[in-house]
Design an enzyme around this catalytic site. Sequence first.
Site, mmCIF file in Angstrom:
data_model
loop_
_atom_site.group_PDB
_atom_site.id
_atom_site.type_symbol
_atom_site.label_atom_id
_atom_site.label_comp_id
_atom_site.label_asym_id
_atom_site.label_seq_id
_atom_site.Cartn_x
_atom_site.Cartn_y
_atom_site.Cartn_z
ATOM 1 N N ASP A 20 0.870 -1.194 0.000
ATOM 2 C CA ASP A 20 0.000 0.000 0.000
ATOM 3 C C ASP A 20 0.901 1.237 0.000
ATOM 4 O O ASP A 20 2.102 1.146 0.255
ATOM 5 C CB ASP A 20 -0.914 0.005 1.245
ATOM 6 C CG ASP A 20 -1.869 1.203 1.274
ATOM 7 O OD1 ASP A 20 -2.282 1.676 0.195
ATOM 8 O OD2 ASP A 20 -2.202 1.678 2.376
ATOM 9 N N SER A 21 0.286 2.378 -0.250
ATOM 10 C CA SER A 21 1.049 3.631 -0.156
ATOM 11 C C SER A 21 1.469 3.901 1.286
ATOM 12 O O SER A 21 2.409 4.634 1.540
ATOM 13 C CB SER A 21 0.177 4.797 -0.634
ATOM 14 O OG SER A 21 -0.984 4.865 0.174
ATOM 15 N N CYS A 84 -4.500 -1.299 -2.041
ATOM 16 C CA CYS A 84 -4.660 0.145 -2.218
ATOM 17 C C CYS A 84 -5.592 0.358 -3.402
ATOM 18 O O CYS A 84 -5.275 -0.067 -4.523
ATOM 19 C CB CYS A 84 -3.288 0.762 -2.499
ATOM 20 S SG CYS A 84 -3.332 2.514 -2.884
ATOM 21 N N CYS A 199 -11.052 3.201 0.123
ATOM 22 C CA CYS A 199 -9.643 3.453 0.414
ATOM 23 C C CYS A 199 -9.340 2.559 1.601
ATOM 24 O O CYS A 199 -10.098 2.552 2.587
ATOM 25 C CB CYS A 199 -9.402 4.919 0.765
ATOM 26 S SG CYS A 199 -7.766 5.230 1.474
ATOM 27 N N THR A 200 -8.255 1.802 1.495
ATOM 28 C CA THR A 200 -7.999 0.803 2.537
ATOM 29 C C THR A 200 -7.652 1.431 3.887
ATOM 30 O O THR A 200 -7.660 0.749 4.911
ATOM 31 C CB THR A 200 -6.879 -0.154 2.101
ATOM 32 O OG1 THR A 200 -5.732 0.624 1.711
ATOM 33 C CG2 THR A 200 -7.338 -1.024 0.949
HETATM 34 N N1 DGL Z 1 -4.800 3.250 0.947
HETATM 35 C C1 DGL Z 1 -4.921 3.909 -0.305
HETATM 36 C C2 DGL Z 1 -6.186 3.487 -1.038
HETATM 37 O O1 DGL Z 1 -6.734 2.448 -0.771
HETATM 38 C C3 DGL Z 1 -4.759 5.372 -0.477
HETATM 39 C C4 DGL Z 1 -4.092 6.310 0.419
HETATM 40 C C5 DGL Z 1 -3.313 7.353 -0.352
HETATM 41 O O2 DGL Z 1 -2.164 7.066 -0.618
HETATM 42 O O3 DGL Z 1 -3.870 8.410 -0.700
HETATM 43 O O4 DGL Z 1 -6.644 4.173 -1.918
#
Ligand code: DGL
Length: 276
Positions: A20-21, A84, A199-200
């Site tokens: 993930d980010s 993500c 968004c996770t």
């Molecule tokens: N967790 C990420 C998602 O599911 C996004 C968070 C981000 O980097 O903005 O979209």
Amino acid sequence: MPPASPPRRGPRPPRVLVFDSGLGGLTVLGEVDRVRPEAERAYVADDAVFPYGDLPEPALVARVLDVLAPLVDRIRPDAVVVACNTASTAVLPPLRARWPELAVVGTVPAVKPAAAASATRRIAVLATPGTVARDYTRDLVRAFAGDCAVDLVGAKRLAALAEAALRGEGLDDAEVLAEIAPAFVDRDGRRTDTVVLACTHYPLLVDVFARVAPWPVAYLDPAPAIARRLDAVLAERGFAAARDAPLRPGPVVFTSGRAPGPALARALAARGLVPA
Ligand code: DGL
């Protein structure tokens, strides 16, 4: 002829890389751990570039490939879980093209189950600005929620607030409410009754959402479906599940190289993750 049996990979457990980010993918890892506790798993947070929400698509694709390439070489995973939504809207085809032998499991906003469950026929998709803007999400809405009013809500700061909460920093309820309020709509006789957490990071804050929201709704988290998909692709590849196996500690990689502070280190340890 006897029926063909699936290929067996021998006794070794599957290797799974969850990406993930930032820390949102931990909500997916939790479900992966429930269905595949025997997996050797590693978690990667691209905190050097977090958040992905505003990155243009070409930069996002290039970044994810750059981050994953050395890890795929080193860890040799059987599956990569792109935990993500924002990355999944753009990187799944390039990842599959780059590593055709690798199982790539992406994150799909739960638009279809939301549309199926909504009694009022008004649902909201709460996501990053990037996710709500992309065709990937709009195509899902067209395909599965055509008869619903769908409010696509791009929240600018919510993922960062979820990270702050996990780091043990205080949360301002008013700030959370300002981010989620556009997902609550009462118009034309239809009131939102289902919010897709696309968004996770957001499931980390779902209790806060429920507390500050203008009215109660169902919040849909895609993590169980992602874990089921991973379970199926591993089984297809000959890795039988060992549901009662003890969880294996695995490494967590932060691309910034920064060490987690005490509260985050505890949260990671509670999830069986140790700094790489
Ligand atoms: N967790 C990420 C998602 O599911 C996004 C968070 C981000 O980097 O903005 O979209």
